[in-house]
Design a protein around this motif. Structure first.
Motif, mmCIF file in Angstrom:
data_model
loop_
_atom_site.group_PDB
_atom_site.id
_atom_site.type_symbol
_atom_site.label_atom_id
_atom_site.label_comp_id
_atom_site.label_asym_id
_atom_site.label_seq_id
_atom_site.Cartn_x
_atom_site.Cartn_y
_atom_site.Cartn_z
ATOM 1 N N ALA A 15 -6.779 -1.804 16.924
ATOM 2 C CA ALA A 15 -6.455 -3.201 17.223
ATOM 3 C C ALA A 15 -6.938 -3.574 18.626
ATOM 4 N N SER A 39 3.748 -2.443 10.764
ATOM 5 C CA SER A 39 2.515 -3.234 10.769
ATOM 6 C C SER A 39 2.008 -3.375 12.196
ATOM 7 N N VAL A 41 -0.617 -5.822 14.181
ATOM 8 C CA VAL A 41 -1.287 -7.105 14.002
ATOM 9 C C VAL A 41 -2.085 -7.437 15.259
ATOM 10 N N ASP A 42 -3.352 -7.783 15.064
ATOM 11 C CA ASP A 42 -4.163 -8.247 16.187
ATOM 12 C C ASP A 42 -4.816 -9.571 15.810
ATOM 13 N N TYR A 43 -5.328 -10.253 16.806
ATOM 14 C CA TYR A 43 -6.029 -11.525 16.600
ATOM 15 C C TYR A 43 -7.457 -11.393 17.104
ATOM 16 N N ARG A 94 -4.935 -6.528 5.636
ATOM 17 C CA ARG A 94 -5.241 -7.946 5.455
ATOM 18 C C ARG A 94 -6.019 -8.380 6.681
ATOM 19 N N SER A 95 -7.098 -9.086 6.464
ATOM 20 C CA SER A 95 -7.909 -9.497 7.595
ATOM 21 C C SER A 95 -8.744 -10.711 7.241
ATOM 22 N N THR A 101 -6.520 -9.015 12.198
ATOM 23 C CA THR A 101 -6.217 -8.042 11.156
ATOM 24 C C THR A 101 -4.760 -7.618 11.225
ATOM 25 N N CYS A 102 -4.192 -7.371 10.061
ATOM 26 C CA CYS A 102 -2.858 -6.787 9.950
ATOM 27 C C CYS A 102 -2.975 -5.535 9.090
ATOM 28 N N SER A 104 -0.733 -2.563 7.537
ATOM 29 C CA SER A 104 0.657 -2.194 7.261
ATOM 30 C C SER A 104 0.713 -0.810 6.629
#
Length: 118
Positions: A15, A39, A41-43, A94-95, A101-102, A104
């Motif tokens: 991430a 999870s 999570v990044d942006y 999920r991305s 992107t996440c 999990s």
């Protein structure tokens, strides 16, 4: 315990590599009746559907130049999947390109296989 720590370290490292300097990365954790979900999570740069399908293959790197600069070999997610699978769990990704992107990780409670029937 140490293997799960290495999964978490790898997901956070990925991430960070996908994110710009100073961008936030979130860690989310929850317990369910069937197990635990963690999870990351990044942006950051995100991935398209094609990349998501390949990212757990050995030696595959979404951004090859960035990964080489940071010492990546394209094995991290492959090993994470193997570790999580050996614990009876699964990884989902999920991305969206340019959105982040996440990743999990689900680890079932010992002896609980009911989650896999859903």
């Amino acid at each position: 315990k140490e293997l799960i720590k290495s999964v978490l370290y790898n997901l956070i490292d990925n991430a960070a590599k996908a994110s710009s300097k100073g961008q936030e990365i979130f860690l989310l954790y929850s317990d369910t009746e069937h197990g635990s979900i963690l999870s990351v999570v990044d942006y950051g740069i995100g991935m398209d559907e094609n990349e998501i399908k390949k990212v757990t293959e050995p030696f595959y790197m979404v951004d090859k130049s960035r990964s080489r600069q940071n010492g990546g070999a394209g094995l991290g997610l492959t090993l994470c999947c193997e570790i999580v699978n050996r614990h009876g769990g699964e990884i989902s990704i999920r991305s969206q390109k340019g959105q982040g992107t996440c990743v999990s990780v689900f680890i079932p409670q010992k002896g609980d296989n009911s989650w896999s029937k859903k």
